[in-house]
Design an enzyme around this catalytic site. Structure first.
Site, PDB file in Angstrom:
ATOM      1  CD1 TRP A 139      -0.144  -1.531   3.130  1.00 41.07           C
ATOM      2  CD2 TRP A 139       0.705   0.519   3.270  1.00 41.07           C
ATOM      3  NE1 TRP A 139       0.675  -1.496   4.238  1.00 41.07           N
ATOM      4  CE2 TRP A 139       1.205  -0.241   4.347  1.00 41.07           C
ATOM      5  CE3 TRP A 139       1.111   1.858   3.149  1.00 41.07           C
ATOM      6  CZ2 TRP A 139       2.093   0.279   5.293  1.00 41.07           C
ATOM      7  CZ3 TRP A 139       1.997   2.377   4.095  1.00 41.07           C
ATOM      8  CH2 TRP A 139       2.465   1.583   5.149  1.00 41.07           C
ATOM      9  CG  ASN A 140       5.099   1.330   0.700  1.00 41.04           C
ATOM     10  OD1 ASN A 140       4.705   0.432  -0.048  1.00 41.04           O
ATOM     11  ND2 ASN A 140       6.385   1.552   0.913  1.00 41.04           N
ATOM     12  CG  HIS A 164      -2.591  -2.966  -5.056  1.00 39.71           C
ATOM     13  ND1 HIS A 164      -1.699  -2.716  -4.036  1.00 39.71           N
ATOM     14  CD2 HIS A 164      -2.413  -1.949  -5.960  1.00 39.71           C
ATOM     15  CE1 HIS A 164      -1.019  -1.617  -4.306  1.00 39.71           C
ATOM     16  NE2 HIS A 164      -1.422  -1.134  -5.471  1.00 39.71           N
ATOM     17  N   GLY A 215       6.819  -6.238   0.108  1.00 43.97           N
ATOM     18  CA  GLY A 215       6.075  -6.238   1.357  1.00 43.97           C
ATOM     19  C   GLY A 215       6.979  -6.516   2.541  1.00 43.97           C
ATOM     20  CD  GLU A 237      11.516  -3.285  -1.834  1.00 41.09           C
ATOM     21  OE1 GLU A 237      11.989  -3.385  -0.663  1.00 41.09           O
ATOM     22  OE2 GLU A 237      10.624  -2.497  -2.141  1.00 41.09           O
ATOM     23  CG  LEU A 238      11.344  -9.174   1.427  1.00 33.95           C
ATOM     24  CD1 LEU A 238      11.859 -10.407   2.146  1.00 33.95           C
ATOM     25  CD2 LEU A 238       9.873  -9.324   1.078  1.00 33.95           C
ATOM     26  CB  CYS A 271      11.394  -0.454   1.411  1.00 38.53           C
ATOM     27  SG  CYS A 271       9.791  -1.253   1.319  1.00 38.53           S
ATOM     28  CD  GLU A 369      10.932  -1.648   7.157  1.00 33.91           C
ATOM     29  OE1 GLU A 369      11.106  -0.940   6.142  1.00 33.91           O
ATOM     30  OE2 GLU A 369      10.379  -2.757   7.118  1.00 33.91           O
TER      31      GLU A 369
END
Length: 465
Positions: A139-140, A164, A215, A237-238, A271, A369
């Site tokens: 969502w970001n 999504h 995510g 891509e975390l 991220c 994070e």
């Protein structure tokens, strides 16, 4: 596929600035999932056979539409996840650049490459499409994340099923509308409101040949496990906890301003945001003082207005609560909260931008994070100490090193354990430069030339004399 019953909420719009619910959308039925998979597989047969230059023309039109509709798209993102409106419009506009880049450069990037051979004949490496792909997006950045996955793969000739985030359904539907308007053939790009339970079956379905997820670390481990069991290629891509190292500065105030503006971009929900500021002890006090001043001068505001001196909400109440818990854990164990760190009462998702120092390894904030507007600042006494601290992370997405002596900064930047390393700039971001990380930040690359290299059959093509 067997029938599934989801236990998660439906796709639901909730305005994070107010906590008020908006439109909601039902999950796809298993029959609808099957129809989309069948359509994606069928469309692939004709889409891959269309000359790449013709595919590129359609993809270029997608990019043009992103720019033409950037204001409308931005308003949708602001409503769904609280992004300040100017940032949301810029995001949609940037998507136009991404689609245009791959439409323009893609045919050349995917062209046959002749390689040296010691046999009598000619050898080439071809980059061919592999089939229908599943994209699981966050969502970001509700448009940008789609663009960097979809653009290169559409040019290559793959077809896409896009799942999504549950909180941004209107953004998902808006992208589908642009694809349709641009002339993307039926079945080539399809939005799917799938449930968690359905995702496992979709990844395992023989027609899906790969999956890309952006995510959380937890979601990445689940998706990678499912993909691995089914021998499917995946790109992940975390999370990230990027080091932002300031070795020295001839203008501490300006250095702190740049660090702060970088940290609160997208309300800290990026991220590759500079989540760990590592600052030389010589300038540490002045640096922190300026961050505190910036934080204290902000007040909650409407992201749709994005007035100067205001901050936007996080994406959801739960996101704000999680961030608050992480900060409070640090404070309870001895960290110093210099400013901010206040969670608004009620259902809205406002969390005042914070400055935190004195974070130590036993605190959650050291390893986890912090996905929101919290500047964690560390003091170091040497370049070696800065490098050791920078690399003491389970994540390895990006990083940046600053110094008035470029060679000094480069010496540290070259040794960062990250997928992206920058000198004297927070990040070199653009449609032409690769994005991705190492360690628990995932694997694979998006954007730039490497964005064309993930979901391809790099086939040897040999012609004997």
């Amino acid at each position: 596929m067997t029938a599934t019953v989801s236990t998660q909420p439906r796709y639901q719009v909730v305005n994070p600035a107010t906590g008020e619910p908006g439109e909601s959308f039902d999950f796809a039925t298993d029959a609808e999932v099957e129809a989309i998979l069948a359509s994606s597989d069928e469309a692939y047969r004709s889409w891959r056979d269309l000359p790449i230059t013709e595919r590129a023309k359609i993809v270029k039109r997608v990019g043009e539409l992103f720019k033409e509709h950037s204001s409308r798209l931005g308003a949708i993102a602001t409503e769904e996840m609280g992004k300040p409106l100017p940032e949301a419009v810029d995001e949609a506009d940037f998507c136009g650049d991404i689609f245009d880049y791959f439409a323009t450069e893609g045919p050349g990037l995917a062209a046959d490459q002749e390689i040296k051979t010691f046999s009598p004949g000619k050898a080439f490496v071809q980059k061919l499409p592999i089939g229908p792909l599943l994209g699981i997006m966050p969502w970001n950045y509700p448009f940008y994340q789609i663009a960097r996955f979809a653009a290169p793969n559409l040019v290559l000739g793959n077809t896409i099923v896009l799942k999504h985030a549950e909180s941004v359904p209107k953004s998902a539907l808006a992208v589908q509308e642009l694809m349709d308007e641009a002339g993307v053939p039926r079945g080539v790009y399809q939005n799917l409101f799938a449930s968690y339970e359905q995702i496992e079956g979709i990844i395992g379905d023989r027609r899906i040949v790969g999956v890309s997820l952006t995510g959380s670390e937890r979601a990445g481990s689940v998706v990678a496990s499912i993909a691995g069991r089914n021998l499917k290629k995946c790109v992940l891509e975390l999370g990230g906890s990027d080091a932002y190292v300031v070795l020295d500065s001839d203008d501490v105030k300006a250095s702190a301003d740049l660090a702060w503006d970088t940290r609160i971009g997208n309300t800290g929900q990026a991220c590759n945001s500079n989540k760990r500021m590592i600052v030389s002890s010589d300038i540490f006090d002045g640096f922190v003082e300026r961050l505190v001043e910036r934080a204290k001068n902000l007040k909650a505001g409407d992201p749709a207005e994005a007035a100067e001196g205001t901050f936007a909400p996080l994406s959801s109440r739960r996101a704000a609560e999680t961030l608050h818990e992480q900060v409070q854990d640090a404070v309870s164990k001895g960290a110093t909260l210099h400013a901010g760190g206040e969670l608004v009462d009620g259902p809205a998702a406002y969390y005042s931008p914070a400055v935190l120092t004195g974070v130590t390894p036993e605190m959650r904030a050291y390893r986890e994070e912090l996905f929101g507007p919290v500047a964690v600042v560390y003091s170091v006494g040497s370049d070696d100490e800065a490098l050791t601290l920078a690399n003491d992370s389970d994540y390895g997405l990006g990083g940046a090193v600053f110094s008035t002596d470029t060679q000094r900064a480069e010496k540290i930047a070259r040794r960062l354990e990250s997928g992206m390393s920058n000198v004297n700039t927070p990040a070199n971001e653009g449609q032409e430069v690769p994005f991705g990380g190492v360690k628990r930040s995932g694997f694979g690359r998006e954007l730039g030339p490497l964005g064309m290299d993930e979901f391809v059959n790099k086939r040897l093509y040999y012609v004997a004399d």
